[in-house]
Design a protein around this motif. Structure first.
Motif, PDB file in Angstrom:
ATOM      1  N   ASP A 159       0.803  -1.219  -0.020  1.00  0.00           N
ATOM      2  CA  ASP A 159       0.030  -0.028   0.069  1.00  0.00           C
ATOM      3  C   ASP A 159       0.728   1.142   0.195  1.00  0.00           C
ATOM      4  N   ILE A 160       2.021   1.152   0.004  1.00  0.00           N
ATOM      5  CA  ILE A 160       3.040   2.515  -0.266  1.00  0.00           C
ATOM      6  C   ILE A 160       3.762   2.154  -1.386  1.00  0.00           C
ATOM      7  N   VAL A 161       4.469   1.085  -1.579  1.00  0.00           N
ATOM      8  CA  VAL A 161       5.543   0.875  -2.379  1.00  0.00           C
ATOM      9  C   VAL A 161       4.843   0.531  -3.859  1.00  0.00           C
ATOM     10  N   ALA A 162       3.963  -0.344  -3.870  1.00  0.00           N
ATOM     11  CA  ALA A 162       3.262  -0.721  -5.277  1.00  0.00           C
ATOM     12  C   ALA A 162       2.314   0.447  -5.726  1.00  0.00           C
ATOM     13  N   PRO A 163       1.649   1.199  -4.764  1.00  0.00           N
ATOM     14  CA  PRO A 163       0.834   2.302  -5.438  1.00  0.00           C
ATOM     15  C   PRO A 163       1.954   3.408  -6.189  1.00  0.00           C
ATOM     16  N   TYR A 164       3.149   3.730  -5.837  1.00  0.00           N
ATOM     17  CA  TYR A 164       3.998   4.425  -6.480  1.00  0.00           C
ATOM     18  C   TYR A 164       4.335   3.918  -7.714  1.00  0.00           C
ATOM     19  N   ILE A 165       4.456   2.744  -7.923  1.00  0.00           N
ATOM     20  CA  ILE A 165       4.600   2.083  -9.524  1.00  0.00           C
ATOM     21  C   ILE A 165       3.456   2.072  -9.983  1.00  0.00           C
ATOM     22  N   LEU A 166       2.338   1.959  -9.608  1.00  0.00           N
ATOM     23  CA  LEU A 166       0.939   2.039 -10.311  1.00  0.00           C
ATOM     24  C   LEU A 166       0.847   3.295 -10.817  1.00  0.00           C
ATOM     25  N   HIS A 167       1.094   4.565  -9.693  1.00  0.00           N
ATOM     26  CA  HIS A 167       0.635   5.753 -10.112  1.00  0.00           C
ATOM     27  C   HIS A 167       1.647   6.379 -11.122  1.00  0.00           C
ATOM     28  N   THR A 193       2.704 -11.806  -5.675  1.00  0.00           N
ATOM     29  CA  THR A 193       2.883 -13.212  -5.438  1.00  0.00           C
ATOM     30  C   THR A 193       3.836 -13.274  -4.243  1.00  0.00           C
ATOM     31  N   GLY A 194       4.478 -12.339  -3.797  1.00  0.00           N
ATOM     32  CA  GLY A 194       5.291 -12.431  -2.709  1.00  0.00           C
ATOM     33  C   GLY A 194       6.777 -12.825  -3.233  1.00  0.00           C
ATOM     34  N   GLU A 195       6.875 -13.077  -4.536  1.00  0.00           N
ATOM     35  CA  GLU A 195       8.429 -13.407  -4.735  1.00  0.00           C
ATOM     36  C   GLU A 195       9.422 -12.176  -4.627  1.00  0.00           C
ATOM     37  N   ARG A 196       8.957 -11.088  -4.950  1.00  0.00           N
ATOM     38  CA  ARG A 196       9.575  -9.731  -5.000  1.00  0.00           C
ATOM     39  C   ARG A 196       9.146  -8.879  -3.790  1.00  0.00           C
ATOM     40  N   VAL A 197      10.032  -8.697  -2.830  1.00  0.00           N
ATOM     41  CA  VAL A 197       9.633  -7.646  -1.686  1.00  0.00           C
ATOM     42  C   VAL A 197      10.070  -6.251  -1.919  1.00  0.00           C
ATOM     43  N   GLY A 198       9.147  -5.357  -1.718  1.00  0.00           N
ATOM     44  CA  GLY A 198       9.418  -4.181  -1.902  1.00  0.00           C
ATOM     45  C   GLY A 198       9.531  -3.271  -0.588  1.00  0.00           C
ATOM     46  N   ALA A 199      10.529  -2.169  -0.886  1.00  0.00           N
ATOM     47  CA  ALA A 199      10.743  -1.300   0.223  1.00  0.00           C
ATOM     48  C   ALA A 199      10.830   0.099  -0.380  1.00  0.00           C
ATOM     49  N   ILE A 200      10.851   0.924   0.518  1.00  0.00           N
ATOM     50  CA  ILE A 200      11.026   2.473  -0.038  1.00  0.00           C
ATOM     51  C   ILE A 200      11.863   3.147   0.832  1.00  0.00           C
ATOM     52  N   ILE A 236      15.126   1.555   7.329  1.00  0.00           N
ATOM     53  CA  ILE A 236      14.284   0.972   6.081  1.00  0.00           C
ATOM     54  C   ILE A 236      13.564  -0.368   6.246  1.00  0.00           C
ATOM     55  N   THR A 237      12.080  -0.120   6.667  1.00  0.00           N
ATOM     56  CA  THR A 237      11.274  -1.458   6.377  1.00  0.00           C
ATOM     57  C   THR A 237      11.332  -2.245   5.300  1.00  0.00           C
ATOM     58  N   ASN A 238      11.528  -3.589   5.537  1.00  0.00           N
ATOM     59  CA  ASN A 238      11.403  -4.598   4.600  1.00  0.00           C
ATOM     60  C   ASN A 238      13.049  -4.762   3.802  1.00  0.00           C
ATOM     61  N   GLY A 239      13.894  -3.678   4.432  1.00  0.00           N
ATOM     62  CA  GLY A 239      15.187  -3.390   3.641  1.00  0.00           C
ATOM     63  C   GLY A 239      15.917  -4.991   3.443  1.00  0.00           C
ATOM     64  N   TYR A 240      15.902  -5.429   4.685  1.00  0.00           N
ATOM     65  CA  TYR A 240      16.703  -6.818   4.790  1.00  0.00           C
ATOM     66  C   TYR A 240      16.432  -8.003   3.692  1.00  0.00           C
TER      67      TYR A 240
END
Length: 397
Positions: free
Chosen positions: A111-119, A135-142, A176-180
Motif C-alpha cells: 500500500d505504499i511501494v506498489a502504489p508509487y509504481i502504479l501511479h 505473489t510475494g516473490e519480490r519484496v518491496g521497500a522505499i 528501512i522497513t523490509n530493507g533486509y
C-alpha cells in the motif's frame, strides 16, 4: 513452517462492542476478513518469538501471503493484484493489529511501494515489478530516511549522478522497513543541483542484486523486534535510466501526493492496536483477583476503562471518516496528518494505561500488552514525527 511444528493459533479476546455502529465495510470486505483473520491467527501470531529472534519474517511467509491473495489487494488484476478498493487493505491492517502482529511489512509493500509504481511508473515498469510483488516473490521497500535526514526530506544527501544512459547512485539510507529481505527499493535521491531542495529529488527503482548495493544486518530496535528494518548502502550503483520513476526532479511532488495515505495507514494501524490491547485488558481485569474481588469490580478500574473506550471510539469515528474521504478522493493532507498525530498519541495513552491495569504482569515480555507498549510507540515517529504533523496542520490555519 510445517503443520507438525506449528504452535497453537492465537486466541484473541472477545471484541468490546463499539459505542457507535460501524458502517464503513461492505459484505465483501467482511468475507475477506475471515480469510485474513485465519492467516494472522494461525500463520503469523504464533511465531512472534521466532520473528523476534530472527529480526525478520521468513521469505515463505511472503510467498504464503501472496498465495492467499493478501498482497497488492488494491492493485488492478492486470498487474497481478486483487483489484479491490483500499478497504480490503484496511481489513488487512485491522486484522494484523487485532493479533498485535508487528513483524510483517505487508502494508508498506502493498500500500505504499506498489502504489508509487502504479501511479507513476511506465507500463513496462508496472508489468515488470507488480506481478512479482503480488505473489510475494519480490519484496518491496522505499528508502527515504538517511542518518542526517529524517522528517526533513529536502535534507537528503544520497545522490544519483547522470551518466547518460544510467545513473550512478551513492549514499546510504537508515530505518528501512523490509530493507533486509527487499528485492526492489524505491530510492529517494538527489539528481539535480539547482539548490532549490525539493526540485532536485527523484525516485529510482533499484534492484537489490545490483553491483554496489549492500544491506546492513537487521537493526536492534526497542520494539517491533521481528520487523525487518535495516540500513542500505549504495556505492556507485548503476541504475538504468529506464528505472527512473516518473520524471526527474518530481520526486518530492510524488512523495507529497502519496504521504496522506501513508499517514492514514499509520492511524489505521494505531487504532486497531489500541482496540486490541483494550480488549485484552478488559478480559484481564475481569479475571484478575485482588483483595478478594475482580480488578474490574473496583470503581477506579471501571472509570479508567470508560475513559479509554471513549477515546478509542472517538479515534474509530475519525479514522473511518478519513478512510471514507480517501475512498472518495477527498482526503486532505491536513486531515491525514491530524489522524496520524491524534490517533498515535491516543494509542500511546491507551497502551500506557493498559500496562498499568495489568500491574506487574504488564511489564513482563511474554504478556502481549508489554510488546504492544513498545511496538506502538513508533507510530508517533515514523511517517513524519508528530511534531511535523502539527506543523502541517497549522499551515492551513
Amino acid at each position: 513452517m510445517t503443520v507438525q511444528d506449528q504452535p497453537a493459533p492465537f486466541s484473541a479476546p472477545e471484541a468490546t462492542p463499539p459505542l457507535l455502529p460501524r458502517t464503513l465495510m461492505q459484505p465483501e470486505h467482511e468475507a475477506f476478513r475471515r480469510t485474513v483473520r485465519r492467516f494472522f491467527e494461525t500463520e503469523v501470531a504464533p511465531y512472534t518469538e521466532q520473528f523476534e529472534r530472527d529480526g525478520h519474517i521468513p521469505r515463505q511467509l511472503w510467498n504464503r501471503a501472496g498465495e492467499l491473495g493478501l498482497l497488492l489487494t488494491a492493485i488492478p488484476e492486470e498487474y497481478g493484484g486483487m483489484g479491490g478498493d483500499r478497504l480490503f487493505s484496511t481489513v488487512l491492517m485491522e486484522e494484523q493489529g487485532r493479533v498485535l502482529a508487528s513483524a510483517t511489512g505487508f502494508m508498506l509493500h502493498s500500500d505504499i511501494v506498489a502504489p508509487y509504481i502504479l501511479h507513476y511508473g511506465t507500463e513496462e515498469q508496472k508489468r515488470r515489478y507488480l506481478p512479482g510483488m503480488a505473489t510475494g516473490e519480490r519484496v518491496g521497500a522505499i528508502a527515504m530516511t538517511e542518518p542526517g535526514a529524517g522528517s526533513d526530506l529536502q535534507g537528503i544527501k544520497t545522490r544519483a549522478e547522470d551518466k547518460g544512459d544510467h545513473y550512478l547512485l551513492s549514499g546510504s539510507k537508515i530505518f528501512i522497513t523490509n530493507g533486509y529481505l527487499a528485492d526492489l527499493v524505491i530510492v529517494v535521491a538527489r539528481t539535480g543541483n539547482t539548490g532549490k531542495g525539493s526540485r532536485d529529488l527523484s525516485l529510482l527503482l533499484v534492484e537489490t542484486n545490483s553491483e554496489g548495493f549492500s544491506k546492513g544486518k537487521p537493526l536492534k530496535k526497542m520494539g517491533m523486534k521481528g520487523q525487518d528494518t535495516c540500513e542500505l548502502f549504495f556505492s556507485d550503483v548503476r541504475v538504468p535510466k529506464e528505472n527512473l520513476l516518473g520524471q526527474e526532479g518530481q520526486g518530492f511532488r510524488m512523495l507529497m501526493q502519496e504521504l496522506p495515505w501513508e499517514r492514514l495507514i499509520i492511524a489505521i494501524e494505531a487504532q486497531a492496536a489500541a482496540e486490541a490491547v483494550f480488549d485484552l485488558t478488559r478480559q484481564y481485569v475481569k479475571e484478575r483477583q485482588a483483595f478478594g474481588q475482580a480488578v474490574m469490580d473496583f470503581q477506579v478500574t471501571r472509570h479508567k476503562l470508560a475513559e479509554l473506550q471513549t477515546e478509542i471510539s472517538l479515534g474509530r469515528t475519525y479514522v473511518d471518516e478519513c478512510t471514507r474521504a480517501m475512498l472518495g478522493g477527498k482526503l486532505t493532507p491536513q486531515a491525514a496528518s491530524a489522524a496520524k498525530y491524534w490517533v498515535s498519541e491516543m494509542c500511546s495513552r491507551v497502551m500506557d494505561a493498559c500496562v498499568q491495569l495489568h500491574g506487574g504482569y504488564g511489564y513482563m515480555w511474554e504478556y502481549p500488552v508489554a510488546r504492544a507498549f513498545v511496538d506502538n510507540r513508533a507510530h508517533r515517529i515514523y511517517g513524519g514525527t508528530n511534531e511535523i504533523m502539527k506543523e502541517l496542520i497549522s499551515r492551513a490555519l
